[in-house]
Design a protein around this motif. Structure first.
Motif, PDB file in Angstrom:
ATOM      1  N   GLN A   1     126.063  20.389  46.714  1.00  0.00           N
ATOM      2  CA  GLN A   1     127.426  20.962  46.797  1.00  0.00           C
ATOM      3  C   GLN A   1     127.375  22.346  46.165  1.00  0.00           C
ATOM      4  OE1 GLN A   1     130.404  18.569  44.857  1.00  0.00           O
ATOM      5  NE2 GLN A   1     129.924  16.749  46.067  1.00  0.00           N
TER       6      GLN A   1
ATOM      7  N   TRP B   1     130.081  25.210  44.622  1.00  0.00           N
ATOM      8  CA  TRP B   1     131.470  25.478  44.238  1.00  0.00           C
ATOM      9  C   TRP B   1     131.621  26.931  43.780  1.00  0.00           C
ATOM     10  CZ3 TRP B   1     135.550  21.714  43.441  1.00  0.00           C
ATOM     11  CH2 TRP B   1     135.186  20.401  43.788  1.00  0.00           C
TER      12      TRP B   1
ATOM     13  N   GLN C   1     120.685  16.402  48.547  1.00  0.00           N
ATOM     14  CA  GLN C   1     122.104  16.683  48.827  1.00  0.00           C
ATOM     15  C   GLN C   1     122.648  17.719  47.858  1.00  0.00           C
ATOM     16  OE1 GLN C   1     124.291  12.847  49.112  1.00  0.00           O
ATOM     17  NE2 GLN C   1     122.240  11.974  49.161  1.00  0.00           N
TER      18      GLN C   1
ATOM     19  N   GLU D   1     129.115  21.340  51.317  1.00  0.00           N
ATOM     20  CA  GLU D   1     128.462  20.079  50.981  1.00  0.00           C
ATOM     21  C   GLU D   1     127.526  19.742  52.128  1.00  0.00           C
ATOM     22  OE1 GLU D   1     131.094  16.945  49.831  1.00  0.00           O
ATOM     23  OE2 GLU D   1     129.405  15.666  49.241  1.00  0.00           O
TER      24      GLU D   1
ATOM     25  N   LYS E   1     120.732  14.556  44.019  1.00  0.00           N
ATOM     26  CA  LYS E   1     122.012  15.224  44.283  1.00  0.00           C
ATOM     27  C   LYS E   1     122.138  16.410  43.349  1.00  0.00           C
ATOM     28  CE  LYS E   1     124.266  10.958  45.623  1.00  0.00           C
ATOM     29  NZ  LYS E   1     125.112   9.866  45.206  1.00  0.00           N
TER      30      LYS E   1
ATOM     31  N   VAL F   1     124.738  19.764  42.190  1.00  0.00           N
ATOM     32  CA  VAL F   1     126.018  20.478  42.302  1.00  0.00           C
ATOM     33  C   VAL F   1     125.848  21.829  41.606  1.00  0.00           C
ATOM     34  CG1 VAL F   1     128.472  20.492  41.724  1.00  0.00           C
ATOM     35  CG2 VAL F   1     127.328  18.328  42.303  1.00  0.00           C
TER      36      VAL F   1
ATOM     37  N   LYS G   1     135.422  23.795  46.371  1.00  0.00           N
ATOM     38  CA  LYS G   1     134.151  23.345  46.950  1.00  0.00           C
ATOM     39  C   LYS G   1     133.946  24.086  48.270  1.00  0.00           C
ATOM     40  CE  LYS G   1     133.482  19.147  48.656  1.00  0.00           C
ATOM     41  NZ  LYS G   1     133.295  17.698  48.677  1.00  0.00           N
TER      42      LYS G   1
END
Ligand SMILES: NC(=O)C1=CN([C@@H]2O[C@H](COP(=O)(O)OP(=O)(O)OC[C@H]3O[C@@H](n4cnc5c(N)ncnc54)[C@H](O)[C@@H]3O)[C@@H](O)[C@H]2O)C=CC1
Ligand SMILES: O=C([O-])CC(=O)C(=O)O
Length: 274
Positions: free
Chosen positions: A214, A216, A212, A181, A147, A149, A178
């Motif tokens: 995300q 921001w 995965q 995703e 994951k 971010v 955000k």
């Protein structure tokens, strides 16, 4: 330097003299053990003439598709739209291509087969990320999840296709938002100049569809921040890096240094890290 030494030097060509390319060119010109800067490709030669004249040994200026004639290693430092035009002719000639616009490889993955068929290589530096050595090692066993971010200041995200296509106003943000995703593959489509790191991570680990991500937009940060969490059968690890933006706000300063470190390893007597 003896003639014998000079002739065994690896010749390096650079495609694109922007934020990353100029720093890599300058480092090669200042001296990296066993390597020399033989050629560059630029879009507008006049714009780069002063920089090239300032180097101790001026490289040839060549079209993108001729870099592989003049070099053993072609370093791609251009927008991802140019990836194929740079990598295809190089690997067809059996050269190594160092690729920083790695997001662009996902839609051009046949280049890996082309390289294999012709004795070429495609080499991806860790770039603006951290810890791909550990991800590579964990991938020898079983990785359950990866994951990531990413948080970037507003200037680092402006103009990204995902933001433009979805008509998102990030200029007046007061708190983190955000934006995205999903998979690393989808992230690379929406943010081609922002999440090359996620694609490199995915290729080191469990692939662009299972990694995965995300993204921001964060008005509270001044650095490009990437946080990664890996769960594997050999280890669990999390890592983060806060990159100081270069003159190109989308690109962390460490990216060029990562390419230089990778080039140094090609002929270094003492080589540390995978
Ligand atoms: N793998 C990683 O960790 C990272 C990858 N990147 C990617 O690296 C690439 C380069 O980044 P920067 O140096 O910051 O970009 P930049 O915009 O500063 O430089 C790109 C250069 O390529 C030149 N260029 C464009 N078309 C060309 C052509 N047809 N022939 C020759 N030169 C051409 C431009 O004139 C410019 O000088 C980008 O795709 C960026 O998204 C950026 C940061 C991290
Ligand atoms: O420099 C960074 O922090 C990461 C980046 O732009 C990319 O992966 O394309």
């Amino acid at each position: 330097m003896t003639d014998q030494k000079a002739s065994s030097e690896l010749r390096v060509a650079i495609a694109g003299l922007g934020s990353i390319g100029t720093k890599v060119a300058a480092a090669l010109d200042q001296g990296i053990e066993g390597l020399s800067l033989s050629a560059v490709a630029v879009r507008d030669p006049a714009k780069h003439q002063a920089f090239i004249n300032g180097l101790r040994r001026s490289p040839k200026i060549l079209p993108l598709d001729q870099l592989g004639d003049a070099a053993d290693i072609v370093v791609e430092c251009a927008p991802s739209s140019q990836l194929r035009a740079i990598v295809e002719p190089a690997v067809k000639r059996g050269r190594a291509a160092v690729v920083v616009s790695i997001g662009g490889l996902l839609d051009n993955f046949d280049l890996v087969d082309l390289a294999r068929a012709n004795g070429g290589r495609i080499i991806v530096p860790t770039g603006a990320l951290i810890g791909l050595d550990a991800v590579n090692a964990a991938a020898i066993g079983t990785i359950h999840s990866v994951k990531m971010v990413t948080r970037k200041p507003i200037d680092g995200l402006k103009g990204a296709p995902f933001i433009v296509q979805n008509n998102i106003d990030i200029d007046n943000l007061r708190e983190p938002l955000k934006l995205f995703e999903g998979s690393a593959r989808e992230a690379a489509k929406g943010f081609p100049a922002n999440v090359n790191v996620a694609v490199a991570l995915s290729l080191a680990g469990i692939g662009p569809d299972r990694t995965q991500m995300q993204v921001w937009a964060d008005p509270t940060v001044t650095r490009n921040v990437h946080r990664v969490e890996v769960e594997a059968d050999s280890a669990r690890f999390s890592m983060s890096i806060e990159n100081i933006p270069s003159e190109n706000p989308k690109t962390g300063l460490i990216t060029a240094l990562s390419v230089i470190a990778l080039l140094r390893k090609q002929r270094a007597t003492l080589c540390v890290g995978t």
